[in-house]
Design an enzyme around this catalytic site. Structure first.
Site, PDB file in Angstrom:
ATOM      1  N   ASP A   1      -7.268  -8.830  -3.849  1.00 52.62           N
ATOM      2  CA  ASP A   1      -7.240  -7.408  -3.540  1.00 52.62           C
ATOM      3  C   ASP A   1      -7.882  -6.619  -4.679  1.00 52.62           C
ATOM      4  O   ASP A   1      -7.319  -6.553  -5.775  1.00 52.62           O
ATOM      5  CB  ASP A   1      -5.799  -6.929  -3.324  1.00 52.62           C
ATOM      6  CG  ASP A   1      -5.725  -5.451  -2.968  1.00 52.62           C
ATOM      7  OD1 ASP A   1      -6.779  -4.856  -2.672  1.00 52.62           O
ATOM      8  OD2 ASP A   1      -4.619  -4.898  -2.982  1.00 52.62           O
TER       9      ASP A   1
ATOM     10  N   HIS B   1      -6.456  -7.084   0.742  1.00 51.11           N
ATOM     11  CA  HIS B   1      -5.512  -5.970   0.577  1.00 51.11           C
ATOM     12  C   HIS B   1      -4.449  -5.949   1.671  1.00 51.11           C
ATOM     13  O   HIS B   1      -3.257  -5.856   1.390  1.00 51.11           O
ATOM     14  CB  HIS B   1      -6.277  -4.643   0.566  1.00 51.11           C
ATOM     15  CG  HIS B   1      -5.398  -3.451   0.355  1.00 51.11           C
ATOM     16  ND1 HIS B   1      -4.694  -3.246  -0.812  1.00 51.11           N
ATOM     17  CD2 HIS B   1      -5.099  -2.395   1.169  1.00 51.11           C
ATOM     18  CE1 HIS B   1      -4.004  -2.114  -0.717  1.00 51.11           C
ATOM     19  NE2 HIS B   1      -4.220  -1.591   0.464  1.00 51.11           N
TER      20      HIS B   1
ATOM     21  N   ASP C   1       0.854  -1.185   0.000  1.00 50.37           N
ATOM     22  CA  ASP C   1       0.000   0.000   0.000  1.00 50.37           C
ATOM     23  C   ASP C   1       0.899   1.246   0.000  1.00 50.37           C
ATOM     24  O   ASP C   1       1.898   1.297  -0.718  1.00 50.37           O
ATOM     25  CB  ASP C   1      -0.966  -0.064   1.192  1.00 50.37           C
ATOM     26  CG  ASP C   1      -2.055   0.991   1.183  1.00 50.37           C
ATOM     27  OD1 ASP C   1      -3.112   0.733   0.578  1.00 50.37           O
ATOM     28  OD2 ASP C   1      -1.852   2.058   1.775  1.00 50.37           O
ATOM     29  N   TRP C   2       0.579   2.256   0.821  1.00 53.44           N
ATOM     30  CA  TRP C   2       1.398   3.471   0.853  1.00 53.44           C
ATOM     31  C   TRP C   2       2.813   3.212   1.369  1.00 53.44           C
ATOM     32  O   TRP C   2       3.726   4.008   1.119  1.00 53.44           O
ATOM     33  CB  TRP C   2       0.718   4.540   1.710  1.00 53.44           C
ATOM     34  CG  TRP C   2      -0.040   5.536   0.891  1.00 53.44           C
ATOM     35  CD1 TRP C   2      -1.376   5.557   0.637  1.00 53.44           C
ATOM     36  CD2 TRP C   2       0.505   6.665   0.197  1.00 53.44           C
ATOM     37  NE1 TRP C   2      -1.700   6.627  -0.171  1.00 53.44           N
ATOM     38  CE2 TRP C   2      -0.567   7.320  -0.448  1.00 53.44           C
ATOM     39  CE3 TRP C   2       1.794   7.188   0.056  1.00 53.44           C
ATOM     40  CZ2 TRP C   2      -0.390   8.473  -1.219  1.00 53.44           C
ATOM     41  CZ3 TRP C   2       1.965   8.333  -0.711  1.00 53.44           C
ATOM     42  CH2 TRP C   2       0.886   8.954  -1.337  1.00 53.44           C
TER      43      TRP C   2
ATOM     44  N   TRP D   1     -13.057   4.502  -2.575  1.00 54.69           N
ATOM     45  CA  TRP D   1     -12.302   4.640  -1.329  1.00 54.69           C
ATOM     46  C   TRP D   1     -11.875   6.090  -1.115  1.00 54.69           C
ATOM     47  O   TRP D   1     -11.982   6.635  -0.007  1.00 54.69           O
ATOM     48  CB  TRP D   1     -11.113   3.700  -1.379  1.00 54.69           C
ATOM     49  CG  TRP D   1      -9.997   3.947  -0.412  1.00 54.69           C
ATOM     50  CD1 TRP D   1      -8.690   4.144  -0.713  1.00 54.69           C
ATOM     51  CD2 TRP D   1     -10.079   3.981   1.022  1.00 54.69           C
ATOM     52  NE1 TRP D   1      -7.947   4.320   0.433  1.00 54.69           N
ATOM     53  CE2 TRP D   1      -8.773   4.217   1.505  1.00 54.69           C
ATOM     54  CE3 TRP D   1     -11.117   3.843   1.930  1.00 54.69           C
ATOM     55  CZ2 TRP D   1      -8.484   4.315   2.867  1.00 54.69           C
ATOM     56  CZ3 TRP D   1     -10.833   3.942   3.300  1.00 54.69           C
ATOM     57  CH2 TRP D   1      -9.543   4.178   3.744  1.00 54.69           C
TER      58      TRP D   1
END
Length: 302
Positions: free
Chosen positions: A251, A281, A124-125, A165
């Protein structure tokens, strides 16, 4: 820059999180300083793994993986991004930019700990920030392992799941972080684990960093971070050190995101890329043993 600091008692007796805290103060890029928290587990002379979390989680996400990596002889560094976990939390959305997140982690982790010969792991980030760190410090990293992440430059169209999202993060009157995490795992989190993900955020005023993150993802070619990410891609187009993908199979946000890395990064050739099965995810919750095995195997392969 005005900041909030989560009271220590919020982190008392979290399940499966016995790790000692470490702190460092960094320039907040606005004339002040920020306290950044990180975990540093395992033998001091072990091969270093830098494990970076995504949005809206914190280093608690790695509680199942850290012991497995340490048992394999690794030293694991797991920071909390600014705005998350035990790190300080600026109170204005405008305080957070992609560039600042990279600069804060550069100062707090790369420079402060003087990392060398490291293995990067990001999701992710954690990948969006961490891959920039790798590209800007290539001599400090021996290999890369990523999953459920990317390095966007604004080309193409984001998925509907991501747009939904992004909209939710900006418009929802309540941002229930623990429930968000639970909704993006196949494993059903316990009430205590959900509470642990909520622990850094006593109320909504602590969540400005978590709320703004989806809007910082470059979705147009003139995004403020697009040029820096394009420069990072130039590094990875010439990256011949090991680069391993281990995306999950369920995901909706990043599914298929490994294809661009497999196509463009020379270091992906011949590597044992893996699909983490029965995983959503936040696959650290669903597939910790598989992920740890991929990382340790990458280290062992050299």
């Amino acid at each position: 820059m005005h900041t909030l600091r989560t009271p220590d008692e919020r982190f008392a007796d979290l399940p499966d999180y016995p790790f000692a805290p470490n702190y460092v103060d960094v320039d907040d890029q606005d004339g002040g300083s920020l306290r950044v928290h990180y975990l540093d587990e395992g033998p001091a002379d072990g091969p270093v793994v830098l494990a970076m979390h995504g949005e809206p989680s914190w280093s608690y996400l790695y509680r199942k993986i850290i012991p497995l990596l340490v048992a394999g002889g690794a030293r694991v560094i797991a920071p909390d991004l600014v705005g998350f976990g035990k790190s300080d939390k600026p109170t204005e959305k405008s305080d957070y930019t992609y560039e600042r997140h990279v600069a804060w982690m550069q100062a707090a982790i790369i420079d402060h700990l003087d990392l060398t010969d490291a293995t990067f792991f990001g999701q992710d980030w954690g990948g969006l920030v961490g891959l920039r760190l790798v590209a800007e410090n290539p001599d400090r990293f021996a290999r890369v392992v990523i999953g459920n992440t990317g390095l966007p430059t604004g080309e193409g169209s984001p998925s509907q799941a991501f747009l939904d999202w992004q909209k939710f993060s900006q418009e929802s009157p309540v941002f229930p972080i623990g429930q968000i995490l639970n909704g993006a795992t196949i494993t059903e989190l316990t009430d205590a684990e959900i509470a642990a993900y909520d622990a850094p955020f006593p109320d909504e005023t602590y969540k400005e960093g978590a709320r703004i993150f989806p809007s910082l993802v470059p979705t147009s070619t003139d995004d403020p971070a697009a040029d820096a990410n394009r420069a990072a891609w130039e590094v990875f187009r010439a990256w011949t050190k090991p680069f391993v993908c281990c995306f999950s199979d369920s995901d909706p946000i990043t599914g298929g995101g490994d294809k661009i890395f497999l196509k463009l990064v020379p270091g992906t050739e011949g590597q044992p890329h893996t699909t983490i099965t029965n995983a959503h995810h936040f696959f650290q919750e669903d597939g910790a043993p598989q992920i740890a095995e991929v990382i340790l195997d990458a280290i062992a392969r050299g």
